[in-house]
Scaffold this motif. Structure first.
Motif: not given
Length: 82
Positions: A3-4, A24-27, A63-64, A75-76
């Motif tokens: 899990t994120y 945290a996820l460029p693009g 994870v934040e 998301v899992n």
């Protein structure tokens, strides 16, 4: 299954559409005609983004921990097996 959780940024544009992205996820960004539509699209995009990173062996950002009232995407994802 892993899990994120990531903080999402949503912004209403001048034309009424909504932009959504995860710093945290460029693009990893998308949009929608409504805030909810943008967040749903971001959830789907984030899942695919993480799956791609796992397939390529790229490190996944931590994870934040969301703050109260912040939009988040959770998301899992199944781990990739060799």
């Amino acid at each position: 299954m892993a899990t994120y959780v990531y903080r999402a940024t949503l912004q209403e544009e001048e034309d009424g559409r909504w932009s959504a992205w995860i710093d945290a996820l460029p693009g990893c960004a998308t949009w929608g005609y409504t805030r909810e539509e943008a967040l749903d699209a971001l959830h789907e995009g984030t899942e695919l983004y993480i799956e791609c990173m796992l397939e390529h062996g790229d490190p996944i950002p931590d994870v934040e921990i969301p703050r109260d009232g912040e939009a988040t995407v959770t998301v899992n994802v199944e781990p990739v097996t060799a």
